[in-house]
Design a protein around this motif. Structure first.
Motif, PDB file in Angstrom:
ATOM      1  N   ALA A  76     -28.441  39.066  26.378  1.00  0.00           N
ATOM      2  CA  ALA A  76     -28.566  39.989  25.247  1.00  0.00           C
ATOM      3  C   ALA A  76     -28.226  39.297  23.940  1.00  0.00           C
ATOM      4  O   ALA A  76     -28.896  39.508  22.919  1.00  0.00           O
ATOM      5  CB  ALA A  76     -27.645  41.189  25.454  1.00  0.00           C
ATOM      6  N   TYR A 129     -28.611  48.501  12.762  1.00  0.00           N
ATOM      7  CA  TYR A 129     -28.978  48.511  14.175  1.00  0.00           C
ATOM      8  C   TYR A 129     -28.860  47.110  14.780  1.00  0.00           C
ATOM      9  O   TYR A 129     -28.343  46.927  15.884  1.00  0.00           O
ATOM     10  CB  TYR A 129     -30.407  49.025  14.348  1.00  0.00           C
ATOM     11  N   SER A 147     -26.183  45.901  17.805  1.00  0.00           N
ATOM     12  CA  SER A 147     -26.631  45.328  19.080  1.00  0.00           C
ATOM     13  C   SER A 147     -25.971  43.977  19.334  1.00  0.00           C
ATOM     14  O   SER A 147     -25.530  43.679  20.455  1.00  0.00           O
ATOM     15  CB  SER A 147     -28.153  45.182  19.076  1.00  0.00           C
ATOM     16  N   ASN A 207     -28.020  44.251  27.460  1.00  0.00           N
ATOM     17  CA  ASN A 207     -26.650  44.768  27.379  1.00  0.00           C
ATOM     18  C   ASN A 207     -26.426  45.859  28.412  1.00  0.00           C
ATOM     19  O   ASN A 207     -25.392  45.896  29.095  1.00  0.00           O
ATOM     20  CB  ASN A 207     -26.368  45.313  25.978  1.00  0.00           C
ATOM     21  N   CYS A 247     -30.427  39.211  20.533  1.00  0.00           N
ATOM     22  CA  CYS A 247     -29.903  39.859  19.334  1.00  0.00           C
ATOM     23  C   CYS A 247     -29.733  38.865  18.185  1.00  0.00           C
ATOM     24  O   CYS A 247     -29.950  39.212  17.014  1.00  0.00           O
ATOM     25  CB  CYS A 247     -28.583  40.545  19.643  1.00  0.00           C
ATOM     26  N   ASP A 260     -22.394  44.570  20.307  1.00  0.00           N
ATOM     27  CA  ASP A 260     -22.281  45.051  21.689  1.00  0.00           C
ATOM     28  C   ASP A 260     -22.317  43.885  22.680  1.00  0.00           C
ATOM     29  O   ASP A 260     -21.581  43.877  23.674  1.00  0.00           O
ATOM     30  CB  ASP A 260     -23.416  46.025  21.996  1.00  0.00           C
ATOM     31  N   ASP A 302     -30.828  45.089  23.686  1.00  0.00           N
ATOM     32  CA  ASP A 302     -30.141  46.309  24.120  1.00  0.00           C
ATOM     33  C   ASP A 302     -30.306  46.522  25.626  1.00  0.00           C
ATOM     34  O   ASP A 302     -29.359  46.932  26.315  1.00  0.00           O
ATOM     35  CB  ASP A 302     -30.712  47.513  23.372  1.00  0.00           C
ATOM     36  N   ASN A 341     -34.916  42.938  19.642  1.00  0.00           N
ATOM     37  CA  ASN A 341     -33.630  43.634  19.648  1.00  0.00           C
ATOM     38  C   ASN A 341     -33.575  44.683  20.760  1.00  0.00           C
ATOM     39  O   ASN A 341     -32.533  44.860  21.416  1.00  0.00           O
ATOM     40  CB  ASN A 341     -33.392  44.304  18.297  1.00  0.00           C
ATOM     41  N   ASN A 342     -34.695  45.369  20.995  1.00  0.00           N
ATOM     42  CA  ASN A 342     -34.725  46.330  22.100  1.00  0.00           C
ATOM     43  C   ASN A 342     -34.484  45.635  23.442  1.00  0.00           C
ATOM     44  O   ASN A 342     -33.795  46.177  24.319  1.00  0.00           O
ATOM     45  CB  ASN A 342     -36.071  47.054  22.127  1.00  0.00           C
TER      46      ASN A 342
END
Length: 271
Positions: free
Chosen positions: A143, A167, A171, A135, A147, A174, A132, A128-129
């Motif tokens: 991304a 969270y 993400s 993104n 995600c 986004d 981000d 997930n990081n």
């Protein structure tokens, strides 16, 4: 001291957590010696709150110290060393040092996958990081793939109302917003909003979802009055959060969004 500091940090009380972590770090060093995994973790805890408070140079120094100790005492391929790398990568990402952030995040992901398998929550967090990060780089299609993978793991491993789900959903949304798929972002954002409203964590996390949902509602032709209300509520939370750089940037962003979209409504009313 450390455990209370972790709880305070999770609630957004970063200054109070900083005081406790600054007390616990020398206690670990005195009791165990400077080159111990517990000392590395203490550096990471302190680095996290300093980063959240906008003290980036100090935070980076603690992250680097924690990583160096972990590598010396546990080895580069140990999961705890990967945690230190992931924390450093997240901080670098927030400071717009994207290439170095990506290298650290990908390293952490590889270690966690090898240690825990592909469907562990540690893996989901690293994935997930990276979502981000993509993104932020404008690669919303890339991304989205990260995600979606992270959210699939989260849904399989966590209760549906676990705060981490918020969270992961944000993400994903986004990425969808970045791709111009605002209508598809509505459902994950509504779910994230419900989760964040029940969670007793950093109020800025709720503000992030409120602003994203406002954008999605407006862009998809949804309830514009609700969009403005959500953005206004996000603004209140950002303004109340203090002088951290993250909140200053978010406050400027939401002010610009509100000004632009309020003018749009005013112009439509005149017509």
């Amino acid at each position: 001291l450390t455990r209370v500091g972790v709880v305070l940090s999770s609630k957004g009380a970063y200054a109070e957590a900083q005081q406790l972590f600054e007390r616990s770090l020398p206690l670990f060093e005195q009791a165990l010696g400077p080159d111990q995994p517990e000392v590395a973790a203490a550096h990471t805890n302190l680095g996290n709150v300093l980063d959240s408070l906008g003290h980036y140079a100090e935070a980076h120094d603690h992250f680097e110290q924690g990583l160096a100790i972990s590598e010396r005492t546990l080895g580069a391929q140990h999961p705890s060393t990967a945690t230190a790398r992931a924390n450093l990568g997240g901080a670098l990402m927030h400071h717009h040092e994207y290439a170095e952030a990506r290298a650290n995040l990908e390293s952490a992901l590889a270690v966690w996958e090898a240690a825990y398998g592909p469907d562990h929550m540690k893996v989901a967090i690293a994935v997930n990081n990276l979502g981000d990060l993509h993104n932020l780089l404008g690669d919303h299609q890339g991304a989205l793939a990260y995600c979606q993978r992270a959210l699939a793991i989260g849904r399989a491993k966590l209760p549906p109302d676990h705060p981490m789900q918020g969270y992961l959903l944000l993400s994903l949304a986004d990425a969808l917003l970045g791709l111009g798929r605002a209508g598809e972002a509505l459902a994950p954002l509504e779910r994230a909003l419900a989760i964040r409203q029940r969670a007793e964590d950093d109020p800025v996390d709720l503000a992030d979802v409120q602003l994203a949902l406002a954008r999605a509602l407006w862009a998809s032709g949804g309830d514009r009055d609700r969009a403005l209300t959500l953005a206004g509520a996000a603004r209140v939370r950002y303004a109340a959060a203090g002088e951290r750089e993250r909140e200053r940037e978010a406050l400027a962003e939401v002010d610009a969004w509100l000004a632009s979209h309020t003018r749009t409504i005013a112009a439509a009313d005149r017509r």
